[in-house]
Scaffold this motif. Sequence first.
Motif, PDB file in Angstrom:
ATOM      1  N   VAL A 296       0.876  -1.165   0.000  1.00  0.00           N
ATOM      2  CA  VAL A 296       0.000   0.000   0.000  1.00  0.00           C
ATOM      3  C   VAL A 296       0.912   1.212   0.000  1.00  0.00           C
ATOM      4  O   VAL A 296       1.775   1.349   0.866  1.00  0.00           O
ATOM      5  CB  VAL A 296      -0.925   0.014   1.236  1.00  0.00           C
ATOM      6  N   ARG A 297       0.704   2.085  -0.981  1.00  0.00           N
ATOM      7  CA  ARG A 297       1.530   3.283  -1.110  1.00  0.00           C
ATOM      8  C   ARG A 297       0.612   4.501  -1.139  1.00  0.00           C
ATOM      9  O   ARG A 297      -0.304   4.563  -1.955  1.00  0.00           O
ATOM     10  CB  ARG A 297       2.372   3.212  -2.381  1.00  0.00           C
ATOM     11  N   ILE A 298       0.862   5.443  -0.249  1.00  0.00           N
ATOM     12  CA  ILE A 298       0.107   6.691  -0.202  1.00  0.00           C
ATOM     13  C   ILE A 298       0.949   7.743  -0.921  1.00  0.00           C
ATOM     14  O   ILE A 298       2.107   7.960  -0.549  1.00  0.00           O
ATOM     15  CB  ILE A 298      -0.170   7.131   1.257  1.00  0.00           C
ATOM     16  N   VAL A 299       0.379   8.365  -1.962  1.00  0.00           N
ATOM     17  CA  VAL A 299       1.155   9.259  -2.827  1.00  0.00           C
ATOM     18  C   VAL A 299       0.499  10.630  -2.948  1.00  0.00           C
ATOM     19  O   VAL A 299      -0.645  10.827  -2.552  1.00  0.00           O
ATOM     20  CB  VAL A 299       1.336   8.644  -4.236  1.00  0.00           C
ATOM     21  N   ASP A 300       1.244  11.548  -3.562  1.00  0.00           N
ATOM     22  CA  ASP A 300       0.715  12.876  -3.849  1.00  0.00           C
ATOM     23  C   ASP A 300       0.039  12.874  -5.226  1.00  0.00           C
ATOM     24  O   ASP A 300       0.032  11.856  -5.928  1.00  0.00           O
ATOM     25  CB  ASP A 300       1.821  13.930  -3.767  1.00  0.00           C
ATOM     26  N   GLU A 301      -0.524  14.009  -5.605  1.00  0.00           N
ATOM     27  CA  GLU A 301      -1.256  14.071  -6.872  1.00  0.00           C
ATOM     28  C   GLU A 301      -0.361  13.886  -8.092  1.00  0.00           C
ATOM     29  O   GLU A 301      -0.794  13.277  -9.070  1.00  0.00           O
ATOM     30  CB  GLU A 301      -2.026  15.387  -6.978  1.00  0.00           C
TER      31      GLU A 301
ATOM     32  N   LEU B 194      -1.429  -1.350  -4.117  1.00  0.00           N
ATOM     33  CA  LEU B 194      -2.550  -0.428  -4.027  1.00  0.00           C
ATOM     34  C   LEU B 194      -1.953   0.962  -3.817  1.00  0.00           C
ATOM     35  O   LEU B 194      -1.223   1.181  -2.852  1.00  0.00           O
ATOM     36  CB  LEU B 194      -3.467  -0.775  -2.859  1.00  0.00           C
ATOM     37  N   VAL B 195      -2.254   1.866  -4.720  1.00  0.00           N
ATOM     38  CA  VAL B 195      -1.705   3.216  -4.664  1.00  0.00           C
ATOM     39  C   VAL B 195      -2.856   4.182  -4.418  1.00  0.00           C
ATOM     40  O   VAL B 195      -3.782   4.270  -5.229  1.00  0.00           O
ATOM     41  CB  VAL B 195      -0.971   3.577  -5.975  1.00  0.00           C
ATOM     42  N   LEU B 196      -2.805   4.881  -3.283  1.00  0.00           N
ATOM     43  CA  LEU B 196      -3.865   5.820  -2.932  1.00  0.00           C
ATOM     44  C   LEU B 196      -3.319   7.235  -2.949  1.00  0.00           C
ATOM     45  O   LEU B 196      -2.233   7.499  -2.421  1.00  0.00           O
ATOM     46  CB  LEU B 196      -4.426   5.509  -1.544  1.00  0.00           C
ATOM     47  N   CYS B 197      -4.080   8.142  -3.532  1.00  0.00           N
ATOM     48  CA  CYS B 197      -3.676   9.546  -3.638  1.00  0.00           C
ATOM     49  C   CYS B 197      -4.273  10.328  -2.472  1.00  0.00           C
ATOM     50  O   CYS B 197      -5.483  10.580  -2.431  1.00  0.00           O
ATOM     51  CB  CYS B 197      -4.149  10.113  -4.974  1.00  0.00           C
ATOM     52  N   ALA B 198      -3.428  10.718  -1.532  1.00  0.00           N
ATOM     53  CA  ALA B 198      -3.882  11.384  -0.307  1.00  0.00           C
ATOM     54  C   ALA B 198      -4.737  12.627  -0.575  1.00  0.00           C
ATOM     55  O   ALA B 198      -5.817  12.757   0.018  1.00  0.00           O
ATOM     56  CB  ALA B 198      -2.689  11.725   0.586  1.00  0.00           C
ATOM     57  N   PRO B 199      -4.340  13.554  -1.446  1.00  0.00           N
ATOM     58  CA  PRO B 199      -5.179  14.740  -1.654  1.00  0.00           C
ATOM     59  C   PRO B 199      -6.554  14.413  -2.244  1.00  0.00           C
ATOM     60  O   PRO B 199      -7.560  15.024  -1.864  1.00  0.00           O
ATOM     61  CB  PRO B 199      -4.362  15.600  -2.627  1.00  0.00           C
ATOM     62  N   VAL B 200      -6.622  13.433  -3.134  1.00  0.00           N
ATOM     63  CA  VAL B 200      -7.910  13.044  -3.717  1.00  0.00           C
ATOM     64  C   VAL B 200      -8.779  12.386  -2.649  1.00  0.00           C
ATOM     65  O   VAL B 200      -9.982  12.673  -2.533  1.00  0.00           O
ATOM     66  CB  VAL B 200      -7.723  12.121  -4.938  1.00  0.00           C
ATOM     67  N   VAL B 201      -8.186  11.520  -1.851  1.00  0.00           N
ATOM     68  CA  VAL B 201      -8.932  10.851  -0.779  1.00  0.00           C
ATOM     69  C   VAL B 201      -9.489  11.901   0.189  1.00  0.00           C
ATOM     70  O   VAL B 201     -10.653  11.831   0.595  1.00  0.00           O
ATOM     71  CB  VAL B 201      -8.057   9.813  -0.048  1.00  0.00           C
ATOM     72  N   GLU B 202      -8.678  12.890   0.535  1.00  0.00           N
ATOM     73  CA  GLU B 202      -9.138  13.965   1.428  1.00  0.00           C
ATOM     74  C   GLU B 202     -10.328  14.706   0.838  1.00  0.00           C
ATOM     75  O   GLU B 202     -11.326  14.946   1.526  1.00  0.00           O
ATOM     76  CB  GLU B 202      -8.012  14.979   1.666  1.00  0.00           C
ATOM     77  N   ARG B 203     -10.214  15.113  -0.424  1.00  0.00           N
ATOM     78  CA  ARG B 203     -11.297  15.869  -1.077  1.00  0.00           C
ATOM     79  C   ARG B 203     -12.589  15.060  -1.140  1.00  0.00           C
ATOM     80  O   ARG B 203     -13.672  15.569  -0.868  1.00  0.00           O
ATOM     81  CB  ARG B 203     -10.888  16.302  -2.484  1.00  0.00           C
ATOM     82  N   GLU B 204     -12.464  13.788  -1.495  1.00  0.00           N
ATOM     83  CA  GLU B 204     -13.649  12.944  -1.594  1.00  0.00           C
ATOM     84  C   GLU B 204     -14.313  12.752  -0.232  1.00  0.00           C
ATOM     85  O   GLU B 204     -15.539  12.804  -0.122  1.00  0.00           O
ATOM     86  CB  GLU B 204     -13.298  11.581  -2.186  1.00  0.00           C
ATOM     87  N   ALA B 205     -13.521  12.526   0.792  1.00  0.00           N
ATOM     88  CA  ALA B 205     -14.071  12.338   2.139  1.00  0.00           C
ATOM     89  C   ALA B 205     -14.793  13.602   2.595  1.00  0.00           C
ATOM     90  O   ALA B 205     -15.910  13.533   3.136  1.00  0.00           O
ATOM     91  CB  ALA B 205     -12.963  11.963   3.122  1.00  0.00           C
ATOM     92  N   ARG B 206     -14.171  14.736   2.357  1.00  0.00           N
ATOM     93  CA  ARG B 206     -14.779  16.019   2.743  1.00  0.00           C
ATOM     94  C   ARG B 206     -16.093  16.234   1.977  1.00  0.00           C
ATOM     95  O   ARG B 206     -17.112  16.588   2.573  1.00  0.00           O
ATOM     96  CB  ARG B 206     -13.786  17.153   2.466  1.00  0.00           C
ATOM     97  N   ALA B 207     -16.093  15.987   0.667  1.00  0.00           N
ATOM     98  CA  ALA B 207     -17.294  16.190  -0.154  1.00  0.00           C
ATOM     99  C   ALA B 207     -18.427  15.256   0.265  1.00  0.00           C
ATOM    100  O   ALA B 207     -19.604  15.636   0.221  1.00  0.00           O
ATOM    101  CB  ALA B 207     -16.961  15.984  -1.631  1.00  0.00           C
ATOM    102  N   ALA B 208     -18.079  14.043   0.667  1.00  0.00           N
ATOM    103  CA  ALA B 208     -19.088  13.062   1.074  1.00  0.00           C
ATOM    104  C   ALA B 208     -19.433  13.180   2.557  1.00  0.00           C
ATOM    105  O   ALA B 208     -20.292  12.441   3.047  1.00  0.00           O
ATOM    106  CB  ALA B 208     -18.592  11.651   0.769  1.00  0.00           C
ATOM    107  N   ARG B 209     -18.746  14.077   3.255  1.00  0.00           N
ATOM    108  CA  ARG B 209     -18.923  14.248   4.703  1.00  0.00           C
ATOM    109  C   ARG B 209     -18.716  12.931   5.445  1.00  0.00           C
ATOM    110  O   ARG B 209     -19.484  12.554   6.319  1.00  0.00           O
ATOM    111  CB  ARG B 209     -20.290  14.847   5.004  1.00  0.00           C
ATOM    112  N   ARG B 210     -17.654  12.240   5.041  1.00  0.00           N
ATOM    113  CA  ARG B 210     -17.287  10.966   5.681  1.00  0.00           C
ATOM    114  C   ARG B 210     -15.979  11.171   6.430  1.00  0.00           C
ATOM    115  O   ARG B 210     -15.104  11.904   5.967  1.00  0.00           O
ATOM    116  CB  ARG B 210     -17.064   9.882   4.620  1.00  0.00           C
ATOM    117  N   PRO B 211     -15.793  10.490   7.535  1.00  0.00           N
ATOM    118  CA  PRO B 211     -14.503  10.578   8.223  1.00  0.00           C
ATOM    119  C   PRO B 211     -13.389  10.049   7.303  1.00  0.00           C
ATOM    120  O   PRO B 211     -13.579   9.058   6.585  1.00  0.00           O
ATOM    121  CB  PRO B 211     -14.685   9.668   9.440  1.00  0.00           C
ATOM    122  N   LEU B 212     -12.260  10.706   7.330  1.00  0.00           N
ATOM    123  CA  LEU B 212     -11.146  10.319   6.467  1.00  0.00           C
ATOM    124  C   LEU B 212     -10.726   8.856   6.668  1.00  0.00           C
ATOM    125  O   LEU B 212     -10.532   8.138   5.680  1.00  0.00           O
ATOM    126  CB  LEU B 212      -9.968  11.273   6.669  1.00  0.00           C
ATOM    127  N   PRO B 213     -10.630   8.358   7.903  1.00  0.00           N
ATOM    128  CA  PRO B 213     -10.274   6.937   8.057  1.00  0.00           C
ATOM    129  C   PRO B 213     -11.298   6.002   7.403  1.00  0.00           C
ATOM    130  O   PRO B 213     -10.930   4.973   6.837  1.00  0.00           O
ATOM    131  CB  PRO B 213     -10.234   6.732   9.575  1.00  0.00           C
TER     132      PRO B 213
END
Length: 148
Positions: free
Chosen positions: A42-47, A81-100
């Motif tokens: 699992v790799r957490i990456v930038d945009e 599995l490569v996850l983009c931290a800024p995209v994950v943050e934006r999506e969580a905020r837009a969906a009003r879901r906790p980031l974890p």
Amino acid sequence: MARPPLRLSLQMPDGRHRALLPRHRVARWVRAALEAPAEITVRIVDEDEARALNRDYRGKDYATNVLTFDYARAPLVQADLVLCAPVVEREARAARRPLPAHYAHLLVHGSLHAQGYDHEQSDTEAERMEARESVLMRQLGFSDPYAS
């Protein structure tokens, strides 16, 4: 029910979200989706990195939330599995879901992809995959990501 063994490599080059994603938590979320033993990175990456990978491997010139690179499915699931931290943050905020919760969902989602689940080939397969994700997320103590 015992889950299959998992060998996990967790990479966070810039340390972003390190406190939210301790190894034991990431392992629990990934392991929940496994149906076979696995070696997963699992790799957490930038945009920039996410965009380059999505462009180079999928021909899509934008950063996406999660990319799954599956190399083997049997007898051992092997994937990145490569996850983009800024995209994950934006999506969580837009969906009003906790980031974890959003990270957990994307890790479950990516782990299912690594095992052959697919939501892009047919509506039937998409429904099957989403139903599996919903069950797993509830088992992990999160709300259904597909509930209205």
